[in-house]
Design a protein around this motif. Structure first.
Motif, PDB file in Angstrom:
ATOM      1  N   ARG A  46       0.818  -1.221   0.000  1.00 11.74           N
ATOM      2  CA  ARG A  46       0.000   0.000   0.000  1.00 11.74           C
ATOM      3  C   ARG A  46       0.855   1.275   0.000  1.00 11.74           C
ATOM      4  O   ARG A  46       0.316   2.378   0.005  1.00 11.74           O
ATOM      5  N   ALA A  47       2.182   1.111   0.044  1.00 11.34           N
ATOM      6  CA  ALA A  47       3.108   2.252   0.142  1.00 11.34           C
ATOM      7  C   ALA A  47       2.779   3.106   1.372  1.00 11.34           C
ATOM      8  O   ALA A  47       2.805   4.330   1.332  1.00 11.34           O
ATOM      9  N   ASP A  48       2.497   2.436   2.474  1.00 11.16           N
ATOM     10  CA  ASP A  48       2.109   3.090   3.717  1.00 11.16           C
ATOM     11  C   ASP A  48       3.338   3.287   4.608  1.00 11.16           C
ATOM     12  O   ASP A  48       3.614   2.509   5.521  1.00 11.16           O
ATOM     13  N   ALA A  49       4.082   4.339   4.317  1.00  9.74           N
ATOM     14  CA  ALA A  49       5.296   4.639   5.065  1.00  9.74           C
ATOM     15  C   ALA A  49       5.001   4.935   6.529  1.00  9.74           C
ATOM     16  O   ALA A  49       5.820   4.633   7.406  1.00  9.74           O
ATOM     17  N   ASP A  50       3.838   5.502   6.815  1.00  8.72           N
ATOM     18  CA  ASP A  50       3.477   5.810   8.206  1.00  8.72           C
ATOM     19  C   ASP A  50       3.341   4.527   9.033  1.00  8.72           C
ATOM     20  O   ASP A  50       3.744   4.495  10.199  1.00  8.72           O
ATOM     21  N   ALA A  51       2.785   3.479   8.439  1.00  7.52           N
ATOM     22  CA  ALA A  51       2.662   2.191   9.147  1.00  7.52           C
ATOM     23  C   ALA A  51       4.047   1.634   9.470  1.00  7.52           C
ATOM     24  O   ALA A  51       4.289   1.134  10.577  1.00  7.52           O
TER      25      ALA A  51
END
Length: 151
Positions: A46-51
């Motif tokens: 998901r390209a979820d860098a925050d996760a």
């Protein structure tokens, strides 16, 4: 004799109580670490860098085949930049070993990524080290290397 027996019973009870208090619930830890592995994999797709930011300790060290050693900031910056996009990030053959306030997760990683418009498929073996800080599991080290070519 009775005093010695009572003293021995008290010492044994104290040891058992101390051991049960200090021991983590391995099944709960295994369940949580398995969940965190899924969160890790999903974050890449998901390209979820925050996760990933939440999963990684500030002193993270990342070592991968054919790459310089990365820290937390530089490894997450790659995902944030959008230069690498993951279509597939799947793990299997997971081994999870919990040691009090540390855990080691090993397994196989298969991923498909786009780099500068070119599709790249990787098959790696990995080792990830978690530590428990403030009641939360955090990744402190991640190492991946290419799977040996079968002969």
């Amino acid at each position: 004799m009775y005093r010695k027996l009572c003293a021995a019973a008290c010492v044994l009870a104290s040891i058992l109580i101390h051991t049960s208090i200090g021991k983590s619930d391995d099944s709960a830890d295994m369940k949580e670490l398995t969940r965190l592995e899924k969160v890790w994999n999903d974050a890449y797709v998901r390209a979820d860098a925050d996760a990933l930011e939440q999963l990684c300790a500030d002193d993270l060290v990342v070592t991968m085949t054919d790459m310089v050693v990365l820290n937390k900031q530089s490894s997450i910056a790659i995902l944030r930049s959008g230069k690498v996009k993951f279509q597939r990030y799947e793990t299997s053959d997971l081994g999870i070993h919990v040691y009090d306030h540390a855990a080691v997760v090993t397994g196989r990683l298969q991923r498909t990524r786009s780099v500068q418009g070119r599709e790249v498929n990787d098959e790696w073996r990995f080792t990830k080290v978690y530590i428990r800080r403030g009641g939360k599991w955090l990744v402190v080290a991640w190492h991946a290397s290419t799977v040996a070519i079968k002969q």
